[in-house]
Design an enzyme around this catalytic site. Sequence first.
Site, PDB file in Angstrom:
ATOM      1  N   CYS A  20      37.656  36.621  26.894  1.00 32.35           N
ATOM      2  CA  CYS A  20      37.803  37.660  28.051  1.00 32.35           C
ATOM      3  C   CYS A  20      39.134  38.162  28.437  1.00 32.35           C
ATOM      4  O   CYS A  20      39.274  39.302  29.484  1.00 32.35           O
ATOM      5  CB  CYS A  20      36.743  37.090  29.004  1.00 32.35           C
ATOM      6  N   ASP A  54      40.558  36.370  30.778  1.00 28.85           N
ATOM      7  CA  ASP A  54      40.896  35.864  32.004  1.00 28.85           C
ATOM      8  C   ASP A  54      41.799  34.530  32.155  1.00 28.85           C
ATOM      9  O   ASP A  54      41.854  33.803  31.285  1.00 28.85           O
ATOM     10  CB  ASP A  54      39.537  35.669  32.614  1.00 28.85           C
ATOM     11  N   CYS A  85      37.567  38.004  36.176  1.00 24.28           N
ATOM     12  CA  CYS A  85      36.447  38.582  36.666  1.00 24.28           C
ATOM     13  C   CYS A  85      36.112  38.074  38.053  1.00 24.28           C
ATOM     14  O   CYS A  85      36.539  37.122  38.478  1.00 24.28           O
ATOM     15  CB  CYS A  85      35.422  38.452  35.704  1.00 24.28           C
ATOM     16  N   CYS A 114      32.539  31.162  33.252  1.00 26.04           N
ATOM     17  CA  CYS A 114      33.675  31.566  34.149  1.00 26.04           C
ATOM     18  C   CYS A 114      33.686  30.256  34.799  1.00 26.04           C
ATOM     19  O   CYS A 114      34.867  29.825  35.304  1.00 26.04           O
ATOM     20  CB  CYS A 114      33.110  32.605  34.979  1.00 26.04           C
TER      21      CYS A 114
HETATM   22 FE1  FES Z   1      35.671  35.379  31.500  1.00 26.98          FE
HETATM   23 FE2  FES Z   1      34.506  35.465  33.615  1.00 26.98          FE
HETATM   24  S1  FES Z   1      34.268  37.080  32.214  1.00 26.98           S
HETATM   25  S2  FES Z   1      36.221  34.229  33.149  1.00 26.98           S
END
Ligand code: FES
Length: 145
Positions: free
Chosen positions: A33, A35, A59, A103
């Site tokens: 993702c 992040d 996110c 997450c």
């Molecule tokens: Fe990857 Fe939240 S979508 S940490």
Amino acid sequence: MYSEKVIDHFSNPRNMGEIENPSGVGTVGNAKCGDIMRMYLDIDDDGIIQDVKFKTFGCGAAVATSSMATELVKGKSIYEALKVTNKAVAEALDGLPPIKVHCSLLAEEAIHAALWDYATKNNIQIEGLERPVSDIEEKIEDEDY
Ligand code: FES
């Protein structure tokens, strides 16, 4: 879909920022993702986490889990902080949607990475602490998240 606590911690994140000269700092990401989460710990001579800050480029759920994770480890010993798992963070937030569970894993791993950095700098071993991964995808593949 999100609990009120998630929305609260996303809207008013606790302990956001950084610590200058931290006792330990750890950064983990999720290549899938994109992040990234960074945790800073200020640990005193008795092994108590006096201060903790985070920076998360990610996110909303990642921001909320970082914020909650900092609340859960602040004032705790390094061994108590080790027990703050991704499940504990998600539970403290009254749950996360299944697609957002990874997450909370970022939060657990970022704390472990900061503790690992602290242990390395001080040449100590923290029992039960495994070498953290820099990309949590490695863990997600191993376990069923
Ligand atoms: Fe990857 Fe939240 S979508 S940490």
